[in-house]
Design a protein around this motif. Structure first.
Motif, mmCIF file in Angstrom:
data_model
loop_
_atom_site.group_PDB
_atom_site.id
_atom_site.type_symbol
_atom_site.label_atom_id
_atom_site.label_comp_id
_atom_site.label_asym_id
_atom_site.label_seq_id
_atom_site.Cartn_x
_atom_site.Cartn_y
_atom_site.Cartn_z
ATOM 1 N N GLY A 150 0.763 -1.242 0.000
ATOM 2 C CA GLY A 150 0.000 0.000 0.000
ATOM 3 C C GLY A 150 0.790 1.287 0.000
ATOM 4 N N PHE A 151 2.114 1.209 0.085
ATOM 5 C CA PHE A 151 2.952 2.395 0.178
ATOM 6 C C PHE A 151 4.210 2.198 -0.657
ATOM 7 C CE2 PHE A 151 0.455 2.285 4.003
ATOM 8 C CZ PHE A 151 0.158 3.604 4.293
ATOM 9 N N GLU A 152 4.753 3.290 -1.150
ATOM 10 C CA GLU A 152 6.003 3.238 -1.899
ATOM 11 C C GLU A 152 7.180 3.335 -0.938
ATOM 12 O OE1 GLU A 152 6.375 2.678 -5.186
ATOM 13 O OE2 GLU A 152 4.199 2.462 -5.244
ATOM 14 N N GLY A 153 8.269 2.693 -1.292
ATOM 15 C CA GLY A 153 9.518 2.816 -0.553
ATOM 16 C C GLY A 153 9.532 2.079 0.771
ATOM 17 N N LEU A 154 10.644 2.280 1.494
ATOM 18 C CA LEU A 154 10.814 1.656 2.802
ATOM 19 C C LEU A 154 10.053 2.428 3.870
ATOM 20 C CD1 LEU A 154 14.641 0.843 2.858
ATOM 21 C CD2 LEU A 154 12.760 -0.784 2.667
ATOM 22 N N GLY A 155 9.568 1.702 4.852
ATOM 23 C CA GLY A 155 8.890 2.322 5.981
ATOM 24 C C GLY A 155 8.607 1.282 7.033
ATOM 25 N N LEU A 156 8.037 1.733 8.133
ATOM 26 C CA LEU A 156 7.690 0.846 9.235
ATOM 27 C C LEU A 156 6.207 0.490 9.162
ATOM 28 C CD1 LEU A 156 9.544 2.604 12.206
ATOM 29 C CD2 LEU A 156 10.446 0.997 10.506
ATOM 30 N N ALA A 157 5.905 -0.789 9.301
ATOM 31 C CA ALA A 157 4.515 -1.236 9.272
ATOM 32 C C ALA A 157 3.703 -0.554 10.370
ATOM 33 C CB ALA A 157 4.443 -2.751 9.411
ATOM 34 N N LEU A 158 4.282 -0.383 11.541
ATOM 35 C CA LEU A 158 3.587 0.274 12.645
ATOM 36 C C LEU A 158 3.185 1.696 12.266
ATOM 37 C CD1 LEU A 158 2.565 0.201 15.560
ATOM 38 C CD2 LEU A 158 4.847 0.947 16.275
ATOM 39 N N ASP A 159 4.090 2.440 11.657
ATOM 40 C CA ASP A 159 3.787 3.815 11.243
ATOM 41 C C ASP A 159 2.716 3.843 10.162
ATOM 42 O OD1 ASP A 159 5.741 4.690 13.008
ATOM 43 O OD2 ASP A 159 7.240 5.034 11.432
ATOM 44 N N ARG A 160 2.783 2.879 9.257
ATOM 45 C CA ARG A 160 1.816 2.845 8.156
ATOM 46 C C ARG A 160 0.418 2.497 8.663
ATOM 47 N NH1 ARG A 160 6.137 0.223 3.917
ATOM 48 N NH2 ARG A 160 6.898 2.229 3.170
ATOM 49 N N LEU A 161 0.320 1.576 9.597
ATOM 50 C CA LEU A 161 -0.993 1.266 10.159
ATOM 51 C C LEU A 161 -1.511 2.441 10.983
ATOM 52 C CD1 LEU A 161 -3.208 -0.894 10.320
ATOM 53 C CD2 LEU A 161 -2.180 -1.596 12.483
ATOM 54 N N ALA A 162 -0.610 3.162 11.643
ATOM 55 C CA ALA A 162 -1.007 4.336 12.444
ATOM 56 C C ALA A 162 -1.683 5.389 11.579
ATOM 57 C CB ALA A 162 0.204 4.926 13.157
ATOM 58 N N LEU A 163 -1.357 5.463 10.308
ATOM 59 C CA LEU A 163 -2.023 6.415 9.423
ATOM 60 C C LEU A 163 -3.507 6.101 9.314
ATOM 61 C CD1 LEU A 163 0.615 6.742 6.572
ATOM 62 C CD2 LEU A 163 0.095 8.397 8.375
ATOM 63 N N GLU A 164 -3.881 4.834 9.393
ATOM 64 C CA GLU A 164 -5.284 4.434 9.350
ATOM 65 C C GLU A 164 -5.970 4.625 10.702
ATOM 66 O OE1 GLU A 164 -9.011 3.270 8.705
ATOM 67 O OE2 GLU A 164 -7.549 3.867 7.217
ATOM 68 N N LEU A 165 -5.278 4.266 11.769
ATOM 69 C CA LEU A 165 -5.895 4.279 13.099
ATOM 70 C C LEU A 165 -5.675 5.571 13.864
ATOM 71 C CD1 LEU A 165 -4.648 0.809 13.319
ATOM 72 C CD2 LEU A 165 -6.814 1.207 14.425
#
Length: 170
Positions: A150-165
């Protein structure tokens, strides 16, 4: 909310292959897999767009029979341990709607599930064999830089889920 079951999990549950999912918004989609951890069948759940991962260790036969209940208990415990509030989790579950069992959500998502599985196996020193919830293992996997569907490039799964929650409380 759609829970996509891998073929090995379908075989374990002795169910026919479910239909493909119809959820257009992958933020409400998770893929579930059965993995072996130290000789015990365990649930691996991976959020399709963010690759947020949680593990339920040493799942019993009755628990496998209630996949939605097993998943929801694991999600609650994992997200609470990650610092998300009950209100955030309840809001996500409300928006996600009722649970539907489907096939996995695509080759790309399954490739990222496999990557999460590799991370879990390589970090099994974080496994707490005295409990089913795995907050340390979940946290360690979800704070490794990685790629996801769902996202481009490297990142943290925790941060990416935080965008939803919304940001975690802690």
């Amino acid at each position: 909310m759609e829970l996509g079951l891998t073929f090995p999990l379908q075989r374990l549950l002795k169910i026919k292959t479910p239909a493909y999912g119809a959820e257009p918004d992958r933020k409400f989609c998770w893929d579930l897999h059965v993995i072996g951890l130290r000789g015990h069948k365990s649930l691996l759940a991976v959020h399709c767009p963010s690759r947020y991962t949680f593990v339920r260790y040493n799942v019993s036969s009755p628990e496998w029979a209630d996949i939605p209940g097993l998943f929801q208990a694991g999600l609650w415990e994992s997200l609470a341990a990650a610092g998300f509030s009950s209100r955030q989790v309840e809001g996500y579950l409300r928006r996600a709607g009722r649970v539907e069992i489907t096939r996995t959500h695509g080759r790309r998502e399954v490739a990222f599930l496999n990557r999460a599985w590799e991370d879990v196996l390589s970090l099994d020193f974080c496994l707490d064999t005295s409990r089913q919830a795995q907050p340390l293992l979940d946290h360690t996997v979800n704070t490794l830089p990685g790629r996801c569907a769902g996202f481009e490039g490297l990142g943290l799964a925790l941060d990416r889920l935080a965008l939803e929650l919304g940001s975690p409380a802690g």
